[in-house]
Structure formats: structure tokens, C-alpha cells
Write a protein that holds these residues in place. Structure first.
Motif, short mmCIF file in Angstrom:
data_model
loop_
_atom_site.label_atom_id
_atom_site.label_comp_id
_atom_site.label_asym_id
_atom_site.label_seq_id
_atom_site.Cartn_x
_atom_site.Cartn_y
_atom_site.Cartn_z
N LEU A 185 0.85 -1.19 0.00
CA LEU A 185 0.00 0.00 0.00
C LEU A 185 0.89 1.24 0.00
O LEU A 185 1.88 1.31 0.73
N ILE A 186 0.51 2.24 -0.83
CA ILE A 186 1.33 3.46 -0.93
C ILE A 186 0.49 4.72 -0.74
O ILE A 186 1.01 5.83 -0.81
N GLY A 187 -0.82 4.57 -0.48
CA GLY A 187 -1.66 5.74 -0.28
C GLY A 187 -3.12 5.39 -0.39
O GLY A 187 -3.51 4.22 -0.32
N SER A 188 -3.93 6.43 -0.56
CA SER A 188 -5.38 6.24 -0.60
C SER A 188 -6.02 7.33 -1.46
O SER A 188 -5.43 8.40 -1.66
N THR A 189 -7.20 7.06 -1.97
CA THR A 189 -7.99 8.02 -2.72
C THR A 189 -9.45 7.63 -2.55
O THR A 189 -9.75 6.54 -2.05
N ARG A 190 -10.36 8.51 -2.95
CA ARG A 190 -11.77 8.14 -2.83
C ARG A 190 -12.66 8.98 -3.71
O ARG A 190 -12.29 10.07 -4.14
N PHE A 191 -13.84 8.44 -3.97
CA PHE A 191 -14.94 9.22 -4.53
C PHE A 191 -15.68 9.84 -3.36
O PHE A 191 -15.93 9.17 -2.35
N LEU A 192 -16.01 11.12 -3.49
CA LEU A 192 -16.71 11.87 -2.45
C LEU A 192 -17.98 12.50 -3.02
O LEU A 192 -18.12 12.61 -4.25
N ASP A 193 -18.85 12.93 -2.13
CA ASP A 193 -20.04 13.69 -2.54
C ASP A 193 -20.74 13.02 -3.72
O ASP A 193 -21.08 13.67 -4.71
N HIS A 252 -27.99 13.39 -9.56
CA HIS A 252 -27.44 14.41 -10.46
C HIS A 252 -26.30 13.86 -11.31
O HIS A 252 -25.67 14.61 -12.06
N GLN A 253 -26.02 12.57 -11.18
CA GLN A 253 -24.96 11.87 -11.93
C GLN A 253 -23.62 12.61 -11.82
O GLN A 253 -22.93 12.84 -12.80
N LYS A 254 -23.28 12.97 -10.57
CA LYS A 254 -22.02 13.66 -10.35
C LYS A 254 -21.36 13.15 -9.08
O LYS A 254 -22.02 12.60 -8.19
N LEU A 255 -20.05 13.36 -9.01
CA LEU A 255 -19.27 12.96 -7.85
C LEU A 255 -17.94 13.69 -7.89
O LEU A 255 -17.61 14.36 -8.86
#
Length: 197
Positions: A80-88, A93-96
Motif C-alpha cells: 500500500l502506498i496511499g489512498s484516494t476516494r470518490f466523495l459527494d 445528479h450523476q455527479k461525484l
């Protein structure tokens, strides 16, 4: 029903984005001890308790359909070298938003971040058929702003006092977005970047 079907595994040439789970937390907490990682974030993730709480909240929010956190894992050895994510995440509204991306400093200046964004954006536009993908960063984080523009993010403006940091200060945020009409050009730019890095 959540917009993103779990588990979503995004595999690239060098890294895979693997859904965050409880078993990853201890390793991420140790990985995140360098304070320089957190200079422009709303929380100081080098504080083990704060990061652990944020990661646990990401998992809980995935259940509620508002976030989808990943770990960034090297394909060659599973590290493992880090992290990321989808938010909101807003399916109606087909958005993130793509955000909360951090890497251990050993991987700064490599093609890892570009590959992560390529995997995430391809998923957004080609799997989810998103109408808007948002990215934001601290107004003063020029390195991040340049990186977002380099991958095709269109600058939309500064939201003043957008966030309150855990130390009580406020953060202005630079907002960027990519929409479907821009995706093919953005995808070609990303592929060119990955080929040249």
C-alpha cells in the motif's frame, strides 16, 4: 441502491485501486506519518487517531452511498502506498468528486497519481456515465492545482472559506471539473502522459 456497485476494483499497469476495508487501516496509518503529506488537508492525517477516524468514516459512508474509498496498491508486490476516494456521490445528479488522494512522499513526482486519476476518471465516465466529475484542492496548493489542470481539469473558481481545518483555520478551495464532452480529449491527454512518464 448505491450508484457504485461494491466491490469496485480498478486495475492499472502499476497500481490497483482496491476498496478500503478495516484490514488496511493499520498499514495506512503507519504509512501516513510524514507531516508533509498533510500540509494542505483539512485534517492532519499524521495524527493516527484522526486518520483512523477518517478512514472508518469513509467505510461507513460507502455503506450509505456518499463516498467510496480506495487504497492505492502496487501491483508488483501488493504494498500500500496511499489512498484516494470518490466523495459527494450524487447519483440523482450523476455527479461525484475525486479527492482525498494522498501518496507516501516516496511516490511523489512519479506517474502513480496520473495512473490513479486515469483509472478513476475512466470508471466515472465509461462505467457510471457521470455528467460531472469534480476535483478541488487548497487554493494555496499550487502543485495539486497544476496536476489537476495537467490531467484536463477545468478551473471553475475559488470557494472562500470552503472548509474548516481541524486546527480551526479556514481553507479556500480551488474547484475544477471535467464533463462528458471533454472526456475523450482528457483521456487522450492522460494516455499520452502515462506513455511519456
Amino acid at each position: 441502491m448505491n450508484w457504485i456497485k461494491h466491490p469496485a476494483l480498478l486495475k492499472g499497469q502499476h497500481v490497483s485501486l482496491v476498496p478500503l476495508n478495516e484490514s488496511h487501516i493499520a498499514e495506512l496509518v503507519e504509512l501516513a506519518q510524514d507531516k508533509s503529506i498533510w500540509k494542505h488537508y483539512a485534517i492532519d492525517g499524521s495524527d493516527k487517531d484522526k486518520l483512523k477516524t477518517s478512514l472508518e468514516q469513509g467505510i461507513a459512508d460507502r455503506e450509505g452511498g456518499t463516498q467510496y474509498p480506495f487504497v492505492i496498491q502496487l501491483n508488483e508486490n501488493g504494498q500500500l502506498i496511499g489512498s484516494t476516494r470518490f466523495l459527494d456521490i450524487q447519483e440523482n445528479h450523476q455527479k461525484l468528486e475525486i479527492g482525498w488522494t494522498w501518496l507516501h512522499p516516496d511516490y511523489w513526482g512519479t506517474n502513480i497519481n496520473t495512473e490513479c486519476k486515469y483509472l478513476l476518471l475512466t470508471f466515472c465516465f465509461e462505467e457510471l456515465q457521470a455528467k460531472r466529475v469534480q476535483l478541488r484542492t487548497d487554493e494555496n496548493n499550487l502543485r495539486s492545482r497544476k496536476a489537476i489542470e495537467k490531467i484536463g481539469g477545468q478551473f471553475e473558481g475559488i470557494l472562500r472559506n470552503d472548509m474548516v481545518r481541524d486546527n480551526g483555520t479556514t481553507r479556500n478551495s480551488a474547484y475544477f471539473s471535467i464533463i462528458p464532452e471533454e472526456w475523450q480529449q482528457t483521456k487522450a491527454q492522460l494516455q499520452e502522459l502515462l506513455a511519456s512518464e
